[in-house]
Design a protein around this motif. Structure first.
Motif, PDB file in Angstrom:
ATOM      1  N   ASN A 266     -18.553 137.253 -87.847  1.00 46.63           N
ATOM      2  CA  ASN A 266     -17.886 136.565 -86.729  1.00 46.63           C
ATOM      3  C   ASN A 266     -16.797 135.622 -87.224  1.00 46.63           C
ATOM      4  O   ASN A 266     -15.716 135.547 -86.639  1.00 46.63           O
ATOM      5  N   ILE A 267     -17.104 134.913 -88.316  1.00 53.71           N
ATOM      6  CA  ILE A 267     -16.128 133.957 -88.834  1.00 53.71           C
ATOM      7  C   ILE A 267     -14.911 134.707 -89.384  1.00 53.71           C
ATOM      8  O   ILE A 267     -13.777 134.263 -89.288  1.00 53.71           O
ATOM      9  N   PHE A 268     -15.158 135.916 -89.894  1.00 49.51           N
ATOM     10  CA  PHE A 268     -14.039 136.749 -90.356  1.00 49.51           C
ATOM     11  C   PHE A 268     -13.102 137.061 -89.206  1.00 49.51           C
ATOM     12  O   PHE A 268     -11.893 136.945 -89.325  1.00 49.51           O
ATOM     13  N   TRP A 269     -13.692 137.472 -88.060  1.00 50.77           N
ATOM     14  CA  TRP A 269     -12.871 137.813 -86.882  1.00 50.77           C
ATOM     15  C   TRP A 269     -12.112 136.588 -86.392  1.00 50.77           C
ATOM     16  O   TRP A 269     -10.944 136.676 -86.009  1.00 50.77           O
ATOM     17  N   LEU A 270     -12.785 135.423 -86.423  1.00 52.08           N
ATOM     18  CA  LEU A 270     -12.107 134.192 -85.984  1.00 52.08           C
ATOM     19  C   LEU A 270     -10.927 133.866 -86.910  1.00 52.08           C
ATOM     20  O   LEU A 270      -9.851 133.489 -86.441  1.00 52.08           O
ATOM     21  N   PHE A 271     -11.136 134.044 -88.225  1.00 50.35           N
ATOM     22  CA  PHE A 271     -10.045 133.796 -89.170  1.00 50.35           C
ATOM     23  C   PHE A 271      -8.872 134.741 -88.896  1.00 50.35           C
ATOM     24  O   PHE A 271      -7.711 134.344 -88.926  1.00 50.35           O
ATOM     25  N   ILE A 272      -9.195 136.004 -88.611  1.00 51.21           N
ATOM     26  CA  ILE A 272      -8.140 136.993 -88.335  1.00 51.21           C
ATOM     27  C   ILE A 272      -7.315 136.526 -87.138  1.00 51.21           C
ATOM     28  O   ILE A 272      -6.072 136.466 -87.182  1.00 51.21           O
TER      29      ILE A 272
ATOM     30  N   VAL B 263     -13.037 125.997 -86.498  1.00 50.25           N
ATOM     31  CA  VAL B 263     -13.554 124.797 -87.184  1.00 50.25           C
ATOM     32  C   VAL B 263     -15.024 124.597 -86.832  1.00 50.25           C
ATOM     33  O   VAL B 263     -15.880 124.398 -87.699  1.00 50.25           O
ATOM     34  N   PHE B 264     -15.335 124.708 -85.546  1.00 54.04           N
ATOM     35  CA  PHE B 264     -16.698 124.493 -85.077  1.00 54.04           C
ATOM     36  C   PHE B 264     -17.657 125.511 -85.713  1.00 54.04           C
ATOM     37  O   PHE B 264     -18.724 125.156 -86.217  1.00 54.04           O
ATOM     38  N   SER B 265     -17.234 126.791 -85.691  1.00 47.37           N
ATOM     39  CA  SER B 265     -18.110 127.849 -86.228  1.00 47.37           C
ATOM     40  C   SER B 265     -18.308 127.666 -87.722  1.00 47.37           C
ATOM     41  O   SER B 265     -19.417 127.841 -88.242  1.00 47.37           O
ATOM     42  N   LEU B 266     -17.237 127.303 -88.422  1.00 45.37           N
ATOM     43  CA  LEU B 266     -17.321 127.107 -89.863  1.00 45.37           C
ATOM     44  C   LEU B 266     -18.249 125.934 -90.186  1.00 45.37           C
ATOM     45  O   LEU B 266     -19.082 126.006 -91.095  1.00 45.37           O
ATOM     46  N   PHE B 267     -18.135 124.876 -89.387  1.00 45.75           N
ATOM     47  CA  PHE B 267     -18.966 123.697 -89.586  1.00 45.75           C
ATOM     48  C   PHE B 267     -20.454 124.062 -89.442  1.00 45.75           C
ATOM     49  O   PHE B 267     -21.303 123.643 -90.221  1.00 45.75           O
ATOM     50  N   LYS B 268     -20.707 124.913 -88.415  1.00 46.84           N
ATOM     51  CA  LYS B 268     -22.100 125.319 -88.179  1.00 46.84           C
ATOM     52  C   LYS B 268     -22.642 126.163 -89.340  1.00 46.84           C
ATOM     53  O   LYS B 268     -23.836 126.175 -89.620  1.00 46.84           O
ATOM     54  N   LEU B 269     -21.727 126.882 -89.983  1.00 45.24           N
ATOM     55  CA  LEU B 269     -22.153 127.774 -91.078  1.00 45.24           C
ATOM     56  C   LEU B 269     -22.360 127.057 -92.410  1.00 45.24           C
ATOM     57  O   LEU B 269     -22.970 127.598 -93.320  1.00 45.24           O
ATOM     58  N   LEU B 270     -21.824 125.815 -92.491  1.00 47.47           N
ATOM     59  CA  LEU B 270     -21.837 125.110 -93.784  1.00 47.47           C
ATOM     60  C   LEU B 270     -23.201 125.091 -94.485  1.00 47.47           C
ATOM     61  O   LEU B 270     -23.293 125.445 -95.660  1.00 47.47           O
ATOM     62  N   PRO B 271     -24.293 124.703 -93.765  1.00 44.80           N
ATOM     63  CA  PRO B 271     -25.597 124.654 -94.464  1.00 44.80           C
ATOM     64  C   PRO B 271     -25.971 126.003 -95.074  1.00 44.80           C
ATOM     65  O   PRO B 271     -26.510 126.055 -96.177  1.00 44.80           O
ATOM     66  N   ILE B 272     -25.667 127.100 -94.343  1.00 45.56           N
ATOM     67  CA  ILE B 272     -26.030 128.439 -94.863  1.00 45.56           C
ATOM     68  C   ILE B 272     -25.161 128.754 -96.086  1.00 45.56           C
ATOM     69  O   ILE B 272     -25.652 129.251 -97.105  1.00 45.56           O
TER      70      ILE B 272
END
Ligand code: ADP
Length: 415
Positions: A100-106, A146-155
């Motif tokens: 998902n984060i890949f698609w958001l970056f695209i 930004v929000f999605s990336l922030f949520k992914l940080l711990p993982i």
């Protein structure tokens, strides 16, 4: 020459700036209304009449303008290429994490590129409304990214580095190799155990017949000695031979039992019987065998249980004989039998003998296990408790031991 209209409160009179003239705008009540502004924005999205092309707004040297345009177009080209590369990666690597984060970056990079593209185009085509709309979408996607990336940080922080993964692979390979070697050894041990069991089975069967003959001959001889005064001097020898033959028979029977247990062929002849009676009989028998020993029994008279009487007798005799055998400095053994909560009967055989070290308490029920230091001085082959535990297990019962080195042991079972 271009004319730009500005709100009256910003300027009062027309100004001239480079090639354009900036004039005050006549504000009506309708143009102040936000709804009207939004509607006019979208209906004139591609209308460029309100602004001059950027080339005509301000004073641009060719160098300055083209530097702006070429840089914007280069950024746009790069921002267009990056999403294509990301798409290729996604297509090739189906296992890619965080898709998902890949698609958001695209989407984010593509939109950023488009804002640069439109910035360059504005030099000829002043589509400022379209530019604003594009910037709005870019802002929206940026915030979501930004929000999605922030949520992914711990993982992401938990992800292992390449070095850690390589180390893990090496460790795993090592563990696999060790397991393989262990399994090979286990297989070899199993083969040896099987061959040993086979040998034990054949040997004990072969020994059984001559021993039985020997036993009956000795019994006959004992009878002859007791009736014939001339043979009296041999009585001691004959009795000794009979005792040793009895011991030998016990060992052979144990070996036969083990082979039966291993083959799953131990048969129980179950029936109801009085356990307290059996305990008393067994205690008496042990006292006769060990004249200087006193086996004290405390058992209620109504202890009726369901099981194989002769097999339970074998367990009891083994526990009492052990208690006597491993108590060289004490001549008293206590046997307590009582009903416990679950309707079962618990029998405890208590001695004040040599005891068992804590680290061997679980091992004593293993096949051929003998406590190294202590049992060297006592005869035995380490099968009695193994057979007893198997018999109790077959009765769906439990067997256990509590012991303190040098103070004594309590072996118990419940059925
Ligand atoms: P064996 O007595 O023939 O060696 P068992 O299976 O009956 O075989 O007992 C296994 C081992 O457990 C014994 O060798 C001994 O070390 C230990 N053991 C059994 N009973 C007692 C006891 N009452 N006190 C101390 N040690 C015991």
């Amino acid at each position: 020459m271009f004319t730009i209209y500005l709100k009256e409160d910003l300027i009062k009179d027309s100004l001239t700036c480079g090639n354009c003239t900036v004039s005050p705008i006549n504000q009506t009540a309708e143009s102040n209304n936000i709804g009207f502004q939004v509607q006019s924005f979208f209906s004139n999205l591609f209308n460029t009449n309100d602004w001059p092309a950027r080339w005509n707004c301000g004073t641009w040297s060719d160098f300055h303008g083209w530097l702006y345009i070429i840089s914007d177009l280069t950024i746009w080209a790069a921002y267009f290429a990056i999403p294509i590369l990301l798409l290729v990666i996604i297509k090739k690597r189906k296992d890619i994490p965080f898709l998902n984060i890949f698609w958001l970056f695209i989407a984010f990079i593509l939109l950023c590129g488009l804002t640069h593209f439109i910035d360059a185009i504005i030099f000829w085509w002043p589509a400022y409304r379209l530019s604003a709309l594009l910037r709005f979408f870019t802002a929206l996607v940026s915030v979501i990214t930004v929000f999605s990336l922030f949520k992914l940080l711990p993982i992401i922080f938990k992800l292992r580095t390449q070095e850690e993964l390589e180390f893990e692979i090496i460790e795993r390979k090592k563990a696999e190799e060790e397991t393989r070697i262990l399994m090979m050894r286990q297989e070899a041990t199993n083969n040896l155990m099987n061959r040993k069991d086979e040998f034990m089975s054949i040997a004990s069967h072969e020994l059984k017949t001559p021993i039985t003959t020997l036993k009956s001959s000795l019994q006959l001889l004992q009878r002859m000695v007791s009736t014939n005064k001339e043979l009296e001097p041999t009585k001691m020898l004959v009795d000794k031979a009979a005792r040793q033959t009895k011991k030998l028979t016990g060992i052979i029977n144990d070996l036969l039992d083990v082979t039966k247990i291993q083959a799953g062929k131990i048969i129980l002849n179950n029936a109801e019987f009085d356990l307290s009676l059996l305990i008393n009989e067994c205690a008496e028998e042990c006292e006769i065998e060990n004249k200087e020993c006193n086996v004290h029994v405390r058992a209620n008279s109504d202890l009726v249980v369901y099981g194989d009487r002769s097999r339970i007798d074998q367990v009891l005799c083994n526990l009492i004989t052990n208690a006597i055998k491993y108590s060289p400095n004490s001549n008293k053994v206590n046997v307590i039998a009582e009903k416990i909560d679950n309707g079962k009967v618990k029998v405890s055989v208590i001695d004040q003998g040599i005891g068992i070290p804590k680290n061997h308490l679980d091992d004593v029920f293993d096949r051929f296990f003998r406590v190294e230091n202590s049992s060297q001085n006592f005869a035995g082959i380490g099968l009695g408790l193994y057979i007893s535990s198997e018999i109790i297990k077959r009765h769906n019962g439990e067997i256990g031991v509590e012991s303190e080195l040098g103070k004594g042991s309590t072996f118990w079972f419940s059925i």
